[in-house]
Design an enzyme around this catalytic site. Sequence first.
Site, PDB file in Angstrom:
ATOM      1  N   HIS A 157      -4.448  -1.390  -6.885  1.00 13.03           N
ATOM      2  CA  HIS A 157      -4.113  -0.372  -7.886  1.00 13.03           C
ATOM      3  C   HIS A 157      -2.837  -0.686  -8.668  1.00 13.03           C
ATOM      4  O   HIS A 157      -2.621  -0.099  -9.723  1.00 13.03           O
ATOM      5  CB  HIS A 157      -3.953   0.995  -7.229  1.00 13.03           C
ATOM      6  CG  HIS A 157      -5.225   1.553  -6.655  1.00 13.03           C
ATOM      7  ND1 HIS A 157      -6.382   1.659  -7.396  1.00 13.03           N
ATOM      8  CD2 HIS A 157      -5.520   2.025  -5.422  1.00 13.03           C
ATOM      9  CE1 HIS A 157      -7.337   2.180  -6.620  1.00 13.03           C
ATOM     10  NE2 HIS A 157      -6.840   2.402  -5.423  1.00 13.03           N
TER      11      HIS A 157
ATOM     12  N   ASP B 278     -13.732  -1.936  -2.166  1.00 15.40           N
ATOM     13  CA  ASP B 278     -12.946  -0.759  -1.783  1.00 15.40           C
ATOM     14  C   ASP B 278     -13.655   0.462  -2.384  1.00 15.40           C
ATOM     15  O   ASP B 278     -14.347   0.351  -3.390  1.00 15.40           O
ATOM     16  CB  ASP B 278     -11.559  -0.926  -2.408  1.00 15.40           C
ATOM     17  CG  ASP B 278     -10.518   0.041  -1.866  1.00 15.40           C
ATOM     18  OD1 ASP B 278      -9.659  -0.413  -1.110  1.00 15.40           O
ATOM     19  OD2 ASP B 278     -10.563   1.228  -2.221  1.00 15.40           O
TER      20      ASP B 278
ATOM     21  N   HIS C 240     -12.269   2.837  -3.826  1.00 18.07           N
ATOM     22  CA  HIS C 240     -11.588   3.175  -5.076  1.00 18.07           C
ATOM     23  C   HIS C 240     -11.779   2.052  -6.100  1.00 18.07           C
ATOM     24  O   HIS C 240     -11.879   0.880  -5.733  1.00 18.07           O
ATOM     25  CB  HIS C 240     -10.097   3.386  -4.828  1.00 18.07           C
ATOM     26  CG  HIS C 240      -9.808   4.506  -3.870  1.00 18.07           C
ATOM     27  ND1 HIS C 240      -9.506   4.282  -2.546  1.00 18.07           N
ATOM     28  CD2 HIS C 240      -9.793   5.845  -4.040  1.00 18.07           C
ATOM     29  CE1 HIS C 240      -9.313   5.449  -1.940  1.00 18.07           C
ATOM     30  NE2 HIS C 240      -9.486   6.418  -2.821  1.00 18.07           N
TER      31      HIS C 240
ATOM     32  N   ASP D 201     -11.999   1.392   3.165  1.00 20.98           N
ATOM     33  CA  ASP D 201     -12.166   2.839   3.027  1.00 20.98           C
ATOM     34  C   ASP D 201     -13.561   3.198   2.525  1.00 20.98           C
ATOM     35  O   ASP D 201     -13.891   4.372   2.372  1.00 20.98           O
ATOM     36  CB  ASP D 201     -11.088   3.443   2.116  1.00 20.98           C
ATOM     37  CG  ASP D 201     -10.860   2.624   0.874  1.00 20.98           C
ATOM     38  OD1 ASP D 201     -11.613   1.659   0.633  1.00 20.98           O
ATOM     39  OD2 ASP D 201      -9.918   2.941   0.119  1.00 20.98           O
TER      40      ASP D 201
END
Lengths: 519, 556
Positions: free
Chosen positions: A149, A184, A186, A272
Site C-alpha cells: 500500500h 492479498d 486488499h 489476509d
Amino acid sequence: MDTSGNSLPSGSDGSKRKVCYFYDSEVGNYYYGQGHPMKPHRMRMTHALLTQYGLLDHMHVLKPNPAREKDLCRFHADDYVYFLRRVTPDSQQELLKHLKRFNVGEDCPVFDGLYSFCQTYTGGSIGGAVKLNHGHCDIAINWSGGLHHAKKCEASGFCYVNDIVLAILELLKTHERVLYVDIDIHHGDGVEEAFYITDRVMTVSFHKFGDYFPGTGDIRDIGYGKGKYYALNVPLDDGIDDESYQSLFKPIMSKVMEVYRPGAVVLQCGADSLSGDRLGCFNLSVKGHAECVRFMRSFNVPLLLLGGGGYTIRNVARCWCYETSVALGVEIEDKMPQNEYIDYFGPEYTLHVAPSNMENKNSREMLDGIRAKLLDYLSKLQHAPSVQFQDNPPETQFSEENEDEDNKDEDNKDERIVVDSDVNLDYESNAATGKAKMEIVEPEAKDQNDVMAIDELAREVESTVIDTKNSKDSTVAGEADGDDAPVYQDSNVAGEADGDDAPAHHVTEKSPIDEMDQL
Amino acid sequence: MAGWLKRVDGSGGVQESFITPQKFEKAEPFFDLESKRKLECEFNECLEVFLKQTSDISCFRPLPPVIGEGQEVDLFKLYIAVRKRIECGKDEISWSLVARDCGFDSKLGAALKLVYDKYLDELNSWVRKVVCNIEDENIEVRDTSVDFSSLLVKLESGMKEFLSLDQVNIEKDVDIVKFSDDDGKNEIMELSVDVKSVDPKLRDGNRIVNANVSKNQCGDDRVKYEDLVSRKRKRGCYMGMLNWVRKVAKDPCDPVIGILPQRNTWKHYESELEWKQILLAREAMLLRMNATSQQSIWQKKQLMHPSLYDDQYSSEKLRSSQRVVFAKDSSCNTLERLNSESSFSDYQGDAKRIRVGPLFQADLPQLLGSNYESDSKWLGTRIWPLEKVEQNKTSLIERDPIGKGRQESCGCQFPGSVECVRFHIKEKKIKVKLELGSAFYNWKFDGMGEEVALTWTKEEEKKFEKIVKSNRLSSEKYFWEELFKFFPRKGREALVSYYFNVFLLQRRGKQNRDSTLGIESDDEESEYGPVSNRFGRISDISPGSIFRSPKKSRLN
C-alpha cells in the site's frame, strides 16, 4: 491437482528450484502497538515452523542488509524518507504536521524501530531481486516484505516503504518486463500506482472490491498511457473459495504469462485472503492460496515471493510455511512438528485447517463476466500494434552486444514457457522421501538433457516469434476486434470456461504449423 | 441599411422609421375595421403559437390574463397601445395611459405592465427581430421552414399599417410617427446595438442558450438569432433546463428522467436534450469562472487523473449528473461494471482512482542487461548453509526427513499436557540446536517460545500478567505504558518478546486444553479492548482506514 500446468515435468527439473530465503531474526520484535493487527511476530513464527519442518536445510538462508536512505529514495520522495528516518514515538508530537501529510499516525503508527523495520524488510526484498538478477536462485522469498500500500509520498494501510516497488525497480535492470501479481485481499494500489503508466511492469491484483480498503482496484482501471492494459484488477466479493478463486486465477495468469512474457515475476502472498482472517472476508484454504504460488512457479520464470497482509497470525505462519514448501517443491506433513509456537496452532496443531462454511457471494455469472472482461483486455494487449515484445527494447540505448544479450534473454524466456510441458506436477507423489542432506541445487548444475531439449524447442519458438511479427504487421488495422489473433489465436484461453489448455502447450503445437505456413 | 432605426432630426423630435420596402409598397391606405379584425386574428394566432412554444419553459400563462377584480385583458389592445408608445420613441411608457387606452382604470397600469412583460414583451422583441433579419438579409420567406417567421412578418407589416393609419387617435403624449424611406439624410442610430454587441466570449459561454432558442425558431435563421437574442430571453431559455434540474433533484430515480448514456458518447447527442444542455451550460459557466485558476494548479501538481484531460469536462462539473447516475445505479454491481468501458466519470462517486503524475509513479531504471552490477551488500549475510568447516560437524547428526510432522504418540504419562508439550519442544529444540550450529543463535532460536521466560522471575511474570489483565476491563488503558513503568530495566524489546513468546502463547495453550475457556486466538484485542483504542485513546477511524470494513463490525 488439476492439469492446467505450464509446469516442468516433475521428474527432472519440475520439483527442484534453487530457493533463497531472507530472514532477519530481529523482525519479530517490531511491534506496531497494542491491539494493532499487524504483527511482525508472525514472521518469527513462520521461521520457527520452517525450521522444524526441516525446510531451511534446502534453501540458502540470508540475513538481509538494511536498505539505506538513498535506496529507499529510488522510489520514495526524499522528504518522506527523511521523515520516516527521524520520527520516533517521542518526537511525533513535534512532527504533527508531517504526520498528517505523510498519512502516518492512525493505520500506520509511529513505533519504536519503525525506520529500521522498513530498512530490514526492504533490504530483504531488494536482496531477493538482486539474487534473481544474478541468477543465484530461481525463487527468492522474503515473507517480511510485500507492503504493497505504501505510496511514493505517503504511508498507507500498515505500509511505510514500498519494498515491492523497490524490488521491481531492481529487477527492471536486467529484465525488460516484470510481472507483479497480488493475492492479498486488499488491492495492491501502491504498486499499481507506481507503475500505472508503463508497460515494463504489468500489475495484476486479485482483491475484495466494494466498500473495502483501499477503495481502488475497479475492474475498469487498466493503466494509463503507455501502461494502458498493463494494470489488471480482479474485483472479488466476500467468501470466495478455492475453486472460484482458481477459476479466475489460472486462466487469467496463463494468458498474462503467454501474452506478456515477463522476465521475472513478483508474487505478493498477502495471507489476509485466507479464511478466518481478522481483517479479511475471503474463504480460501492454505492450499488454495498456495495454489497460486504453485501455478506461478510452474512457469519457471524467476520468482520473488513476498509477504503482505495477514492478521490471524497462526494462519499466516501456516500459509507461508506451506508456500515455502511449495516453492521448494517438497511436500510437508499436515501434523505440525513440535515447535516453539505449537500452542498458537491449537487445538488442531495441523498445517491445514478447513475453511469456514460462509456464503460465497461470487456468483458463477459474475466470475465468468470478470474473466471474460479481463481476457478481453488481454487480447487487446496482445494485438496492440504498439506493443513490440520481441524486437524493440523500448527507449533504451543498446550496444549491439546488449541487443544480442537481450534477444538471448527473450529466447530464454520463451524456452521457459515452452519447455514447461503440460505434465501434471504431482507434488504429493513426488515428495522427497529422505532428507537430501544439505542439498543446495547449484544453478549451473543443469541437466544436460534438458538443455538439449531447450535448444530444440527454442528453434520452434523462434519461428513462432517470426510469425508473430509478420502477423502483427499484417493485422495492424482493425485488430481491435481481436478476432484475428495472429499466432495465439487458438490458444486463446479466453472465456473458454475450461481454461485448462496451457498456452505453452499451444505454442509448441502451433509452431510446426506456422513453420509450414512460412514454407 | 435597412432596419429598425432611430433618427434624430433637426427639430429635436424623435422619429421612428420603419423601412419595410416590400411591405410598404403593399400597404393599404385605409385601415378599416375589418382589417383591424384581421390583424387581431393574426396577432392572436401569433401569440398563441408563441405562448405554446414557450409555455413549457416559462411560468404558467393562462389566457386570457386577468387583472384587478377579474377584468380580462385584451392582449391585442394592450399590444397596440404599447407599440404606439414605443414607436413614438418614448423612453418611458405611461402605463396609466395605456390602461386608459385599454379601457381600464389608470390605477391598473402597473398590473398591465406586468401582463405586458409576461405575455407580450418577448413576443414584441421577437417580432421585430424576425422582421429585421429578414429584411436585413433579404431572405425569402419560405413557407415550409419559416412558418412562424412569416407569421410574424405578416403580423408586423399589418401592425405597422395599422399604426400608421391609427396615428390620428394617438394621444397627446405620443409623438407623430411617420414612415420614411429616406433615412440616409439623417443621423442614424442602431437600436439593436446592445443586442448585437454581445461580448463574443459571453456568447460562446451561452451556447446553450442559443441552442435552446434555435429550438423554438426556424432553422434558417438560427445563426442570426444567436446574435440577437436579448439577455432577458436568455434567462427565459434556462427555464426548461432549470425545471429539469428541479425535477431531478426532487426524484433522481424518476423513470421519466431516464438514464444518462456513457460519458464518452455524450458528444454524439443533440443539444436539445435537457441533460446535455445542463452539461453544456455548466461547462460554459465553469470554464469562464474556474478555467484559469484551476487549470494552472493542475498543470503544476497533476493531482487529478489524467483522463480528466481526455475531454474538456472536469470531474467537479459532473457532480450533479453523477449523482443522478448513481442514484439510478444503486444496484450497480460488478456485472454492470463489466459492461461499461473505463472512463473517469463513470464511477467517481465513492471510487478512488489511481493518481498519475511525477508525485506518484516510480522512475524506471535503464535496462542494463549483461552490464548489471549490484552492491554486494544486497546479497545479505549467508546464515545457511553453514560454512564448510562447521558443516562437517553438523552433518554427522541424524536428521528427520524433510517435511516430517509430529509423532503419532509419545511415551509421556499425560500426552498432550503442558508438561508433555514442553518436553517435546525442548527435545526438538536441542536437536535443532545441534543441527543448526551457529545458525541457531543467528536466528535467535534461544529467544523463541517459552524459553524467553527463563530470564524472568516468577514475581515479574505475575506482575506482567496482572498489568495486562487489569487493562482488560478498562479498555482505554494502554497497558504498555504501565509495563514500561514497572519494568524500566527490561526495555521495550524484551517486553514485546515476552508478550508474544510467553504470555500470549501460554494463554492460547490454556485455551487449547480447556474447552470451557473458548478460543480467543492470538488476537490480543479480542480480550484487551477494541482496536480503536490501541493507542490509548478513543479515536475515530478515518474513512480511509484499512480498519473500516463493513464485514468486520466488531472492529468499528
